[in-house]
Design an enzyme around this catalytic site. Structure first.
Site, mmCIF file in Angstrom:
data_model
loop_
_atom_site.group_PDB
_atom_site.id
_atom_site.type_symbol
_atom_site.label_atom_id
_atom_site.label_comp_id
_atom_site.label_asym_id
_atom_site.label_seq_id
_atom_site.Cartn_x
_atom_site.Cartn_y
_atom_site.Cartn_z
ATOM 1 N N VAL A 98 -26.539 -58.805 -18.490
ATOM 2 C CA VAL A 98 -27.475 -58.955 -19.604
ATOM 3 C C VAL A 98 -26.895 -59.888 -20.659
ATOM 4 C CG1 VAL A 98 -28.767 -57.715 -21.384
ATOM 5 C CG2 VAL A 98 -28.398 -56.654 -19.151
ATOM 6 N N GLY A 126 -29.452 -52.149 -18.084
ATOM 7 C CA GLY A 126 -28.538 -52.012 -16.963
ATOM 8 C C GLY A 126 -27.139 -52.457 -17.338
ATOM 9 N N CYS A 127 -26.368 -52.867 -16.352
ATOM 10 C CA CYS A 127 -24.989 -53.291 -16.595
ATOM 11 C C CYS A 127 -24.945 -54.383 -17.650
ATOM 12 C CB CYS A 127 -24.363 -53.792 -15.298
ATOM 13 S SG CYS A 127 -22.681 -54.424 -15.500
ATOM 14 N N PHE A 128 -24.170 -54.172 -18.707
ATOM 15 C CA PHE A 128 -24.258 -55.088 -19.847
ATOM 16 C C PHE A 128 -23.686 -56.472 -19.597
ATOM 17 C CE2 PHE A 128 -20.722 -52.224 -21.919
ATOM 18 C CZ PHE A 128 -19.766 -52.667 -21.024
ATOM 19 N N TRP A 129 -22.874 -56.654 -18.571
ATOM 20 C CA TRP A 129 -22.280 -57.978 -18.355
ATOM 21 C C TRP A 129 -23.314 -59.005 -17.904
ATOM 22 C CZ3 TRP A 129 -18.316 -54.550 -15.686
ATOM 23 C CH2 TRP A 129 -17.328 -54.165 -16.607
#
Length: 236
Positions: A35, A30-33
């Protein structure tokens, strides 16, 4: 913010002592921030970088991903952290009830060598045994990774200006900030993935002023979801 003007200014302690013989792992979830924060909080993780993986398109960028997914490259100390512990955290974060609306949010495991491939496939098989929807996680052997632009690195941390300013004041440029081990750990705190009581042992490694440490503590309490990841911590 301008680079340090004092030639005696040194990077944060954990940046100066970080090992160089690291291993790398690449995941997408999903959204890499978010993660990035979840993995940056783990003991043994030295550096995190957000970017793109899983596709064939050349020169992916945030606005033009093509067939890539948002991903995170994790550099870790193999003497302190096993790849299997990173897989534990991946599956702790994976929500089988969510179906990605776009390819950019497709969950991926991108093994970087043969041993990681075997462990990734075994972990997915275990997950499928618990919920067959885990099969939707793609495993891409030997897949590449393209780093996102510097302005996308440590995006979650940048919301906390006092912490960001304190780190930047000790680092020579924006690239050093993006690759800073202290910035990776601080991102884990503000993302709510590292318990605030760990600051007692981390403060000397971070090298941050009391005001910035107070900000990390407040953010960790406000966003705290670390209880979900006890098993991943115990796997290290």
């Amino acid at each position: 913010m301008a680079p340090p003007t004092d030639p005696a200014m040194q990077p944060p302690p954990m940046d100066r002592t970080a090992r160089t013989d690291l291993e790398a792992a690449v995941v997408a979830l999903g959204c890499f921030w978010g993660v990035e924060a979840a993995f940056g909080a783990l003991d043994g993780v030295v550096r995190t970088t957000v970017g793109y993986a899983g596709g064939q398109a050349s020169d992916p960028a945030y606005a033009t991903l093509g067939d890539h997914a948002e991903a995170v490259r994790i550099e870790y100390d193999p003497a302190r952290l096993r790849y299997t512990a990173l897989l534990d955290r991946f599956w702790s974060l994976f929500d089988p009830t969510l179906t990605p609306a776009k390819r950019r949010y497709q969950p991926l495991l991108v093994p970087q060598n043969g041993e990681q491939t075997e462990q990734a496939r075994a972990s997915r098989a275990d997950a499928v045994g618990q919920d067959e929807r885990a099969e939707r996680v793609e495993i891409i052997d030997g897949g590449g990774f393209s780093a996102a632009a510097l302005r996308h690195q440590k995006h979650t941390l940048r919301r906390y200006e006092d912490v960001t300013a304190a780190l930047r004041a000790r680092l020579p440029d924006e690239r050093a900030f993006a690759r800073s081990p202290a910035a990776a750990l601080a991102t884990g705190y503000v993302g709510g993935y590292r318990p605030p009581n760990r600051l007692a042992e981390d403060r000397s490694r971070l090298g941050l002023p009391d005001e910035a440490l107070a900000t990390l503590r407040a953010a960790a309490r406000r966003h705290g979801s670390w209880g979900t990841f006890v098993q991943a911590e115990r796997s290290t």
